[in-house]
Design an enzyme around this catalytic site. Structure first.
Site, PDB file in Angstrom:
ATOM      1  N   LEU A  85       0.552  -1.158  -0.034  1.00 57.60           N
ATOM      2  CA  LEU A  85      -0.201  -0.018  -0.132  1.00 57.60           C
ATOM      3  C   LEU A  85       0.847   1.344  -0.140  1.00 57.60           C
ATOM      4  CD1 LEU A  85      -1.597  -2.285   2.299  1.00 57.60           C
ATOM      5  CD2 LEU A  85      -3.650  -0.199   1.850  1.00 57.60           C
ATOM      6  N   THR A 134      -5.768   1.946  -7.906  1.00 62.18           N
ATOM      7  CA  THR A 134      -7.027   2.841  -7.829  1.00 62.18           C
ATOM      8  C   THR A 134      -7.916   3.430  -8.490  1.00 62.18           C
ATOM      9  OG1 THR A 134      -6.893   5.710  -7.704  1.00 62.18           O
ATOM     10  CG2 THR A 134      -4.800   4.340  -8.389  1.00 62.18           C
ATOM     11  N   ASP A 135      -8.746   3.043  -8.595  1.00 62.42           N
ATOM     12  CA  ASP A 135      -9.392   3.291  -9.972  1.00 62.42           C
ATOM     13  C   ASP A 135      -9.461   4.609 -10.481  1.00 62.42           C
ATOM     14  OD1 ASP A 135     -10.526   5.640  -7.935  1.00 62.42           O
ATOM     15  OD2 ASP A 135     -12.832   5.442  -8.468  1.00 62.42           O
ATOM     16  N   GLU A 136      -8.592   5.015 -10.261  1.00 65.37           N
ATOM     17  CA  GLU A 136      -8.130   6.791 -11.338  1.00 65.37           C
ATOM     18  C   GLU A 136      -7.056   6.387 -12.158  1.00 65.37           C
ATOM     19  OE1 GLU A 136      -7.072  10.085  -8.784  1.00 65.37           O
ATOM     20  OE2 GLU A 136      -7.773   8.987  -6.826  1.00 65.37           O
ATOM     21  N   TYR A 159      -0.174  11.334 -10.343  1.00 64.22           N
ATOM     22  CA  TYR A 159      -0.649  10.392  -9.370  1.00 64.22           C
ATOM     23  C   TYR A 159      -1.296   9.231  -9.819  1.00 64.22           C
ATOM     24  CZ  TYR A 159      -3.113   7.534  -6.099  1.00 64.22           C
ATOM     25  OH  TYR A 159      -4.167   6.765  -5.751  1.00 64.22           O
ATOM     26  N   LYS A 163       0.926   5.316 -10.740  1.00 59.01           N
ATOM     27  CA  LYS A 163      -0.128   4.097  -9.761  1.00 59.01           C
ATOM     28  C   LYS A 163      -0.526   3.202 -11.278  1.00 59.01           C
ATOM     29  CE  LYS A 163      -1.721   3.622  -7.019  1.00 59.01           C
ATOM     30  NZ  LYS A 163      -0.599   2.825  -5.156  1.00 59.01           N
ATOM     31  N   HIS A 293      -8.210  18.368 -13.679  1.00 60.33           N
ATOM     32  CA  HIS A 293      -9.244  17.876 -12.539  1.00 60.33           C
ATOM     33  C   HIS A 293     -10.111  16.492 -13.362  1.00 60.33           C
ATOM     34  CE1 HIS A 293     -11.917  18.597  -8.389  1.00 60.33           C
ATOM     35  NE2 HIS A 293     -11.676  17.512  -8.752  1.00 60.33           N
ATOM     36  N   TYR A 350       9.597   4.044  19.707  1.00 58.38           N
ATOM     37  CA  TYR A 350      10.528   3.280  18.827  1.00 58.38           C
ATOM     38  C   TYR A 350      11.346   3.529  18.324  1.00 58.38           C
ATOM     39  CZ  TYR A 350       5.982   0.854  17.061  1.00 58.38           C
ATOM     40  OH  TYR A 350       4.820   0.638  17.118  1.00 58.38           O
TER      41      TYR A 350
HETATM   42  P1  NAD Z   1      -1.584   7.521   2.793  1.00 51.94           P
HETATM   43  O1  NAD Z   1      -0.887   8.298   1.448  1.00 51.94           O
HETATM   44  O2  NAD Z   1      -2.166   8.189   4.107  1.00 51.94           O
HETATM   45  O3  NAD Z   1      -0.708   6.771   3.418  1.00 51.94           O
HETATM   46  C1  NAD Z   1       0.513   6.330   2.857  1.00 51.94           C
HETATM   47  C2  NAD Z   1       1.703   5.555   3.277  1.00 51.94           C
HETATM   48  O4  NAD Z   1       2.560   5.000   2.968  1.00 51.94           O
HETATM   49  C3  NAD Z   1       1.963   6.333   4.637  1.00 51.94           C
HETATM   50  O5  NAD Z   1       2.118   5.738   5.744  1.00 51.94           O
HETATM   51  C4  NAD Z   1       3.100   6.665   3.945  1.00 51.94           C
HETATM   52  O6  NAD Z   1       4.261   6.997   5.076  1.00 51.94           O
HETATM   53  C5  NAD Z   1       3.970   5.414   3.147  1.00 51.94           C
HETATM   54  N1  NAD Z   1       4.664   5.545   2.243  1.00 51.94           N
HETATM   55  C6  NAD Z   1       4.864   6.643   1.614  1.00 51.94           C
HETATM   56  N2  NAD Z   1       5.729   6.646   0.747  1.00 51.94           N
HETATM   57  C7  NAD Z   1       6.878   5.833   1.657  1.00 51.94           C
HETATM   58  C8  NAD Z   1       8.056   5.149   0.989  1.00 51.94           C
HETATM   59  N3  NAD Z   1       9.124   5.594   0.183  1.00 51.94           N
HETATM   60  N4  NAD Z   1       8.349   3.888   1.362  1.00 51.94           N
HETATM   61  C9  NAD Z   1       7.752   3.817   2.936  1.00 51.94           C
HETATM   62  N5  NAD Z   1       6.750   4.134   2.736  1.00 51.94           N
HETATM   63  C10 NAD Z   1       6.130   4.901   2.071  1.00 51.94           C
HETATM   64  O7  NAD Z   1      -2.738   7.052   1.819  1.00 51.94           O
HETATM   65  P2  NAD Z   1      -3.731   6.216   1.056  1.00 51.94           P
HETATM   66  O8  NAD Z   1      -4.687   6.827   1.451  1.00 51.94           O
HETATM   67  O9  NAD Z   1      -3.847   5.071   2.547  1.00 51.94           O
HETATM   68  O10 NAD Z   1      -3.808   4.937   0.519  1.00 51.94           O
HETATM   69  C11 NAD Z   1      -3.049   3.773   0.791  1.00 51.94           C
HETATM   70  C12 NAD Z   1      -2.936   2.942  -0.656  1.00 51.94           C
HETATM   71  O11 NAD Z   1      -4.069   3.006  -1.136  1.00 51.94           O
HETATM   72  C13 NAD Z   1      -2.260   4.058  -1.538  1.00 51.94           C
HETATM   73  O12 NAD Z   1      -1.475   2.637  -3.126  1.00 51.94           O
HETATM   74  C14 NAD Z   1      -3.594   4.891  -2.665  1.00 51.94           C
HETATM   75  O13 NAD Z   1      -2.238   4.761  -4.060  1.00 51.94           O
HETATM   76  C15 NAD Z   1      -3.954   3.294  -2.611  1.00 51.94           C
HETATM   77  N6  NAD Z   1      -5.690   3.771  -3.476  1.00 51.94           N
HETATM   78  C16 NAD Z   1      -5.821   5.576  -2.006  1.00 51.94           C
HETATM   79  C17 NAD Z   1      -6.986   5.745  -2.030  1.00 51.94           C
HETATM   80  C18 NAD Z   1      -7.888   6.539  -0.974  1.00 51.94           C
HETATM   81  O14 NAD Z   1      -9.282   6.746  -1.798  1.00 51.94           O
HETATM   82  N7  NAD Z   1      -6.940   7.295  -0.298  1.00 51.94           N
HETATM   83  C19 NAD Z   1      -8.232   4.790  -3.002  1.00 51.94           C
HETATM   84  C20 NAD Z   1      -7.412   3.660  -3.717  1.00 51.94           C
HETATM   85  C21 NAD Z   1      -6.419   3.448  -3.561  1.00 51.94           C
HETATM   86  P1  TYD Z   2      -9.736  14.211  -3.071  1.00 51.09           P
HETATM   87  O1  TYD Z   2     -10.286  14.009  -1.370  1.00 51.09           O
HETATM   88  O2  TYD Z   2      -8.085  15.135  -3.101  1.00 51.09           O
HETATM   89  O3  TYD Z   2      -9.029  12.823  -4.129  1.00 51.09           O
HETATM   90  P2  TYD Z   2      -8.994  12.441  -5.373  1.00 51.09           P
HETATM   91  O4  TYD Z   2      -8.957  13.646  -6.094  1.00 51.09           O
HETATM   92  O5  TYD Z   2      -8.243  11.719  -4.767  1.00 51.09           O
HETATM   93  O6  TYD Z   2     -10.317  11.994  -5.992  1.00 51.09           O
HETATM   94  O7  TYD Z   2     -10.581  14.963  -3.349  1.00 51.09           O
HETATM   95  C1  TYD Z   2     -11.594  14.420  -3.938  1.00 51.09           C
HETATM   96  C2  TYD Z   2     -12.111  15.576  -4.554  1.00 51.09           C
HETATM   97  O8  TYD Z   2     -12.485  16.815  -3.852  1.00 51.09           O
HETATM   98  C3  TYD Z   2     -12.000  15.130  -5.863  1.00 51.09           C
HETATM   99  O9  TYD Z   2     -13.083  15.572  -6.903  1.00 51.09           O
HETATM  100  C4  TYD Z   2     -11.430  16.839  -5.748  1.00 51.09           C
HETATM  101  C5  TYD Z   2     -12.237  17.730  -4.493  1.00 51.09           C
HETATM  102  N1  TYD Z   2     -12.151  18.514  -3.734  1.00 51.09           N
HETATM  103  C6  TYD Z   2     -12.320  19.971  -3.645  1.00 51.09           C
HETATM  104  O10 TYD Z   2     -13.205  20.355  -4.153  1.00 51.09           O
HETATM  105  N2  TYD Z   2     -11.698  20.308  -2.623  1.00 51.09           N
HETATM  106  C7  TYD Z   2     -10.562  20.606  -1.436  1.00 51.09           C
HETATM  107  O11 TYD Z   2     -10.222  20.778  -0.663  1.00 51.09           O
HETATM  108  C8  TYD Z   2      -9.970  18.511  -1.938  1.00 51.09           C
HETATM  109  C9  TYD Z   2      -8.906  18.307  -0.968  1.00 51.09           C
HETATM  110  C10 TYD Z   2     -10.545  18.284  -2.738  1.00 51.09           C
END
Ligand code: NAD
Ligand code: TYD
Length: 353
Positions: A85, A134-136, A159, A163, A293, A350
């Site tokens: 992840l 991700t779906d992106e 991004y 991915k 966007h 730690y």
């Molecule tokens: P996040 O940014 O909250 O967490 C990412 C984690 O990765 C952090 O703990 C960070 O310290 C660690 N990290 C970053 N760079 C690193 C490195 N070089 N070495 C080791 N660790 C490192 O992200 P998230 O939202 O929890 O997403 C986790 C995964 O799920 C990602 O791969 C993301 O692409 C995927 N994902 C996220 C979403 C979402 O909505 N957040 C949706 C679909 C997929």
């Molecule tokens: P975000 O949480 O950054 O997720 P992603 O870009 O990966 O979908 O954003 C969700 C949606 O909200 C996206 O369409 C961008 C919009 N957005 C705002 O309108 N205002 C904000 O401050 C942020 C962070 C996102």
């Protein structure tokens, strides 16, 4: 107790990763979970404070971009599986500074694949490299249609391009070298422990402190929202029951325009904070749109539903309410994250171990 499996979870101190680590540590007491994380601004071990005393997980501070550190990790432990992840995950940051996304998301994934290949090549049977995506990667939808596992990749931000690139590498290592892999592509997650730069926690915090809620463009962009624990349950199911070589889409079947979502959140916050109805909505502020966007993401998750029997649980309003409750009950977590003080938790717990 005999250890049944040793599993490497990367990025386990982040938002989704911490929910996955907790789920595996709690549900599988005979697994040893190694949580490897660099602890960037998004990594916070306080997310796992409630399972600190459990004996079946260890933390390894590791930067996956550092090839040597990754190889050493694979020498120190014999992993049966990897759930990957760790990533740079915020689209806006990838626009202002794409380099880190290329290093962590692409080079970091390559380092893990190479280490897994070296470690597993004599006996790959029963091993699994599970890449969380991700779906992106599929790009942006118009008003109609859904992303399926067959949708062609068309990433539009640094991004999503990074991915997509890592997904291609994972499939290439499966095809060329025979590493057993599985990939899942999930829609937008929300829930406890999300870093307050993403839409929902940012809006919750701004409403709480009476700051403007920045809505990009006209607020008409659409996302498909999934509660983070539903993502963790899907990851658990795919890790154990998924077919190697396959891809699974995970989504909430829960599309919202940003503005409708923010208005719902405003109503929930007014109720929770006992403010007159309409107070929070006054904070909505339309700001300059994000460059490039993506208009709409929406997932067809029928494959994981039909083949593995997965389904998401809370209704969106309920999941959102749970999320708001968590942020309001964990003000110190939020304060420490916003002030950057959360790094001190690692030093306290730690350093010197
Ligand atoms: P996040 O940014 O909250 O967490 C990412 C984690 O990765 C952090 O703990 C960070 O310290 C660690 N990290 C970053 N760079 C690193 C490195 N070089 N070495 C080791 N660790 C490192 O992200 P998230 O939202 O929890 O997403 C986790 C995964 O799920 C990602 O791969 C993301 O692409 C995927 N994902 C996220 C979403 C979402 O909505 N957040 C949706 C679909 C997929
Ligand atoms: P975000 O949480 O950054 O997720 P992603 O870009 O990966 O979908 O954003 C969700 C949606 O909200 C996206 O369409 C961008 C919009 N957005 C705002 O309108 N205002 C904000 O401050 C942020 C962070 C996102």
């Amino acid at each position: 107790m005999t250890i049944k499996k040793t599993i490497l979870i990367t990025g386990g101190a982040g938002f989704i990763g911490s929910h996955v680590v907790r789920r595996f540590v709690t549900n599988y007491p005979d697994y040893l979970i190694i949580n490897a994380d660099k602890l960037t601004y998004a990594g916070n071990l306080e997310n796992l404070a409630d399972i600190e005393s459990k004996k079946n997980w260890l933390f390894e501070k590791t930067d996956i971009v550092d090839k040597q550190s990754v190889l050493e990790l694979f020498k120190k432990y014999t992993f049966d599986g990897v759930i990957h992840l760790a990533a740079e995950s915020h689209v806006d940051r990838s626009i202002t500074g794409p380099d880190e996304f290329i290093f962590t998301n692409i080079v970091g994934t390559l380092n893990l694949l190479n280490a897994a290949l070296a470690s597993w090549k004599s006996s790959p049977a029963g091993k699994l490299f599970y890449h969380i995506s991700t779906d992106e990667v599929y790009g942006s939808l118009g008003k109609e249609g859904l992303f399926t596992e067959e949708t062609a990749y068309d990433p539009k931000s640094p991004y999503s391009a990074s991915k997509a690139s890592s997904d291609h590498l994972v499939r290439a290592y499966n095809h060329t070298f025979g590493i057993p892999v599985v990939i899942s592509n999930c829609s937008n997650n929300y829930g406890p422990n999300q870093f307050p730069e993403k839409l929902i926690p940012l809006a919750i915090n701004n409403i709480k402190i009476g700051k403007p809620i920045p809505v990009y463009g006209k607020g008409e962009n659409i996302r498909d929202w999934l509660y983070v624990e539903d993502h963790a349950s899907a990851i658990d199911l795919i890790f154990h029951e998924g077919k190697a070589g396959e891809t699974y889409n995970i989504g909430g079947n829960n599309e919202w325009t940003n503005i409708d979502l923010i208005k719902l959140l405003c109503r929930i916050m007014d109720k929770k904070l006992k403010r007159p109805e309409g107070t929070s909505e006054m904070l909505i502020t339309y700001v300059t749109d994000r460059p490039g966007h993506d208009l709409r993401y929406a997932i067809d998750s029928s494959k994981i539903q039909n083949e593995l029997g997965w389904s998401p649980i809370p209704e969106f309003a309920e999941g959102l309410e749970r999320t708001v409750d968590w942020y309001l009950a964990n003000e110190q977590w939020l304060e420490r994250v916003l002030s950057g003080d959360y790094g001190k938790y690692y030093d306290l717990m730690y350093s010197g171990r």
